[in-house]
Scaffold this motif. Structure first.
Motif, short mmCIF file in Angstrom:
data_model
loop_
_atom_site.label_atom_id
_atom_site.label_comp_id
_atom_site.label_asym_id
_atom_site.label_seq_id
_atom_site.Cartn_x
_atom_site.Cartn_y
_atom_site.Cartn_z
N SER A 1 0.98 -1.28 0.04
CA SER A 1 0.00 -0.03 -0.08
C SER A 1 0.69 1.44 0.14
CB SER A 1 -1.11 -0.14 1.20
OG SER A 1 -0.10 0.17 2.54
N ASN B 1 2.00 3.13 -2.56
CA ASN B 1 3.25 3.22 -3.17
C ASN B 1 2.78 3.95 -4.75
OD1 ASN B 1 5.85 1.91 -2.42
ND2 ASN B 1 4.43 0.44 -1.42
N LEU C 1 2.15 2.04 -7.56
CA LEU C 1 2.03 0.86 -8.51
C LEU C 1 0.63 0.84 -9.42
CD1 LEU C 1 2.66 -1.95 -6.03
CD2 LEU C 1 4.17 -1.27 -7.93
N ASN D 1 -2.54 3.30 -4.28
CA ASN D 1 -1.67 3.26 -5.58
C ASN D 1 -2.31 3.79 -6.74
OD1 ASN D 1 0.87 1.56 -5.07
ND2 ASN D 1 -0.62 0.41 -3.74
N ASN E 1 -7.88 3.73 -4.95
CA ASN E 1 -7.07 3.69 -6.50
C ASN E 1 -7.85 4.35 -7.27
OD1 ASN E 1 -4.52 1.73 -6.40
ND2 ASN E 1 -5.74 0.63 -4.99
#
Length: 620
Positions: free
Chosen positions: A498, A500, A502, A523, A546
């Motif tokens: 979590s 980050n 990505l 992310n 997200n």
């Protein structure tokens, strides 16, 4: 191809049957398993049941007299192809009694009687030797028939919201019992001998008047959850540590004066003890609970927070609101996973009011800055400001010492061996030397935690531990991609990526069959990667915060063990009704998405309400 028709599972449901006027009201759990009665007598009173019910396992005259031509058309309805009734749901009526003829239903495994007006149960229930689940909650019962305590297969018993003053000592004879809910009664005490329920995993007794726990409670070694909130307890058994599988303990609203040290309760992840009279947080408790995530001590009499709180390295939430704490220890800043620190209602003088009002992040930053300043004053410098479990945090910035060498005492092998944990947090690391992971491998480390650093990907040295790592925490870094070698981690069960950068995961990720919990929250994922749907063992998926736009229900259907799905604060525009058919999902979070249905009011009612709403909208 010729052969016998499959025998049909029998399920019988009569809910709110006083409203029924035809056999259409007698529903099954699944349309394919529906069982209809021929010309049932309409009940004239809500406490009466159709007479045919108690003889439903016997073929009636019409069924036996059916001719060969009719059987050729629909042989699966023939009486010899039926199986005995095993699930009977009579909930949400106004039944005042159950007939002794219930003993005729010998094949019952599930009996649901909640939300009625029952004042007693017939002793004949004790003859249902195959019964595994009994729910009699929300009635007017004050006792259970003694014969019931001899049921050899009973595993789930719910007697909550009744009028029980005590638990019968004979309850200890239910040797197979795994779940007991006796909440919202008037129970004064627990019987001696309750410790014989050695298979019990959940003991729920909230909202009673229990003053003391029996000593043999700690013999229930399978317990994972204990709920004793809203009782009259003043203390806990000193040897609580014998409950080594205990994960959640709820003690809110009691009269508890002190907490035990919980030595041996290493699996405990949630401790809720608000609204008591606790004055001290035991220092030893902090070192005994390495997996604690939630510590709720609001509304107590606590005057001081020990420095040892920093030993609760997995703590996510700490609530000490409305106590008399005047100083926050700077060591709190070393808790890398702390995302919620509640301190309002305390006379804190060492931190400005405006900083306290800014919330957790600002408070922890202030404490961290003070810790660094204190370290400089003491001559240790920033490099020696903190210590993480297993590693004295000498400079690892950039992955090495200034002279390019690793000191002989780094990492601390003894601590690695003792904690089985390699953890370095809040050090702004951009890489980690391979030698660190080699040493950790040699010492049998299986938990790796590099949260809150500046890593852009997984360190290559992690590959040295591919056969050991069970928990990997890399949250709050700047990781933009996950390398393919992640697929080589054959024992990993918990992965936190979590916070980050990505937006995808490698295709090989799907082979991680041992993974039980995956956190990819906060992310940049536009969708849940396809490889995630291949994780057959996954039980918890946290993908909130997200940019996920749609729900792939067919993918979710492949994840048969998934029980928790968190998709809060994404960009989901529609929720497919067939999601409601995924009964394995018991905890669903969808708040903060732009879809219009289900409405916010439904979402606030919880998972059961959401799933029921969706099922009702599946096209027929």
């Amino acid at each position: 191809m010729c052969g016998p028709y499959p025998r049909r599972r029998r399920y019988y449901q009569i809910r709110e049957f006083q409203m029924a006027s035809s056999a259409d009201e007698l529903e099954s759990e699944d349309p394919d398993d529906e069982l209809e009665l021929d010309d049932p007598e309409p009940p004239t009173h809500s406490e009466d049941l159709p007479k045919r019910l108690y003889d439903i396992n016997e073929a009636d005259a019409d069924s036996k007299a059916v001719n060969l031509e009719e059987l050729t058309i629909k042989e699966e309805d023939a009486w010899w192809n039926q199986v005995p009734l095993n699930n009977l749901d009579l909930s949400s009526n106004t039944l005042t009694h159950i007939s002794p003829k219930i003993e005729n239903l010998q094949s019952l495994t599930v009996l649901t009687l909640h939300d009625n007006a029952l004042v007693e149960l017939p002793p004949e229930i004790g003859k249902l030797e195959k019964l595994m689940r009994l729910n009699v909650s929300h009635n007017k019962l004050s006792q259970l028939p003694r014969e019931m305590y001899s049921l050899p297969e009973l595993r789930h018993l719910n007697i909550s919201y009744n009028e029980f003053d005590e638990l019968n000592p004979d309850i200890s004879d239910l040797h197979m019992l795994e779940f007991l809910d006796g909440g919202h009664n008037n129970i004064q005490s627990l019987p001696g001998g309750i410790g014989f329920l050695v298979r019990l995993t959940a003991l729920l007794l909230p909202n009673n008047h229990i003053k003391e726990l029996p000593p043999d409670l700690v013999n229930m070694r399978s317990l994972q959850k204990i709920d004793l909130m809203h009782n009259d307890l003043t203390s806990l058994p000193e040897d609580m540590g014998l409950l080594r599988k205990l994960e959640c303990l709820y003690l809110q609203h009691n009269d508890i004066l002190e907490l035990p040290e919980f030595e041996g309760n290493e699996a405990l992840s949630e401790l809720h003890a608000s609204n008591n009279f606790i004055k001290i947080i035991p220092k030893a408790m902090c070192s005994n609970l390495p997996h604690l995530k939630i510590l709720d001590l609001r509304d107590n009499k606590i005057t001081e927070l020990p420095d040892e709180l920093c030993l609760l390295r997995n703590l996510n939430r700490l609530d000490v609101s409305n106590n008399t704490v005047s100083v926050l220890p700077v060591t709190l800043s070393s808790l890398a996973h702390l995302i919620s620190l509640q301190v309002e209602g305390n006379p804190i003088k060492t931190i400005r009011r405006d900083i306290l009002q800014c919330g957790t992040t600002r408070i922890l930053k202030t404490l961290h800055d003070r810790a660094m300043a204190k370290a400089k004053e003491e001559g240790g410098g920033i490099d020696d400001a903190s210590t993480s479990a297993g590693i004295s945090v000498t400079r690892l910035r950039g992955g090495q010492m200034d002279d390019g060498d690793i000191p002989g005492n780094f990492p601390d092998r003894y601590k690695l061996r003792h904690t089985r944990t390699l953890a370095v947090n809040l050090e702004e690391l951009t890489s980690v030397p391979d030698q660190v992971f080699q040493i950790a491998r040699d010492e049998g480390v299986h938990v790796v935690d590099f949260a809150r650093n500046q890593l852009s990907t997984l360190p290559n040295g992690l590959q040295h531990m591919k056969d050991l790592v069970t928990e990997l925490v890399l949250s709050n870094n700047v990781i933009g991609y996950v390398p393919q070698f992640i697929s080589q981690f054959t024992r990993i069960s918990f992965l936190n990526l979590s916070n980050n950068l990505l937006n995808d995961l490698p295709t090989e990720f799907g082979v991680l069959n041992t993974l039980r919990e995956l956190n990819i929250a906060n992310n940049r994922f536009p969708c849940i990667p396809n490889c995630v749907y291949e994780l057959q063992g996954l039980e918890i998926l946290i993908a909130s915060e997200n940019h996920i736009k749609m729900l792939n229900v067919s993918g979710l259907q492949n994840m048969r063990r998934l029980s928790t799905l968190d998709l809060r604060n994404n960009d989901i525009e529609t929720v497919p009704p067939i999601l409601g058919n995924l009964t394995n999902i018991t905890h669903l979070e969808l708040v903060g998405n732009p879809f219009r249905q289900p409405r916010h009011q439904i979402l606030m009612k919880g998972t059961d309400a959401i799933m029921s709403y969706l099922r009702d909208r599946i096209p027929t």
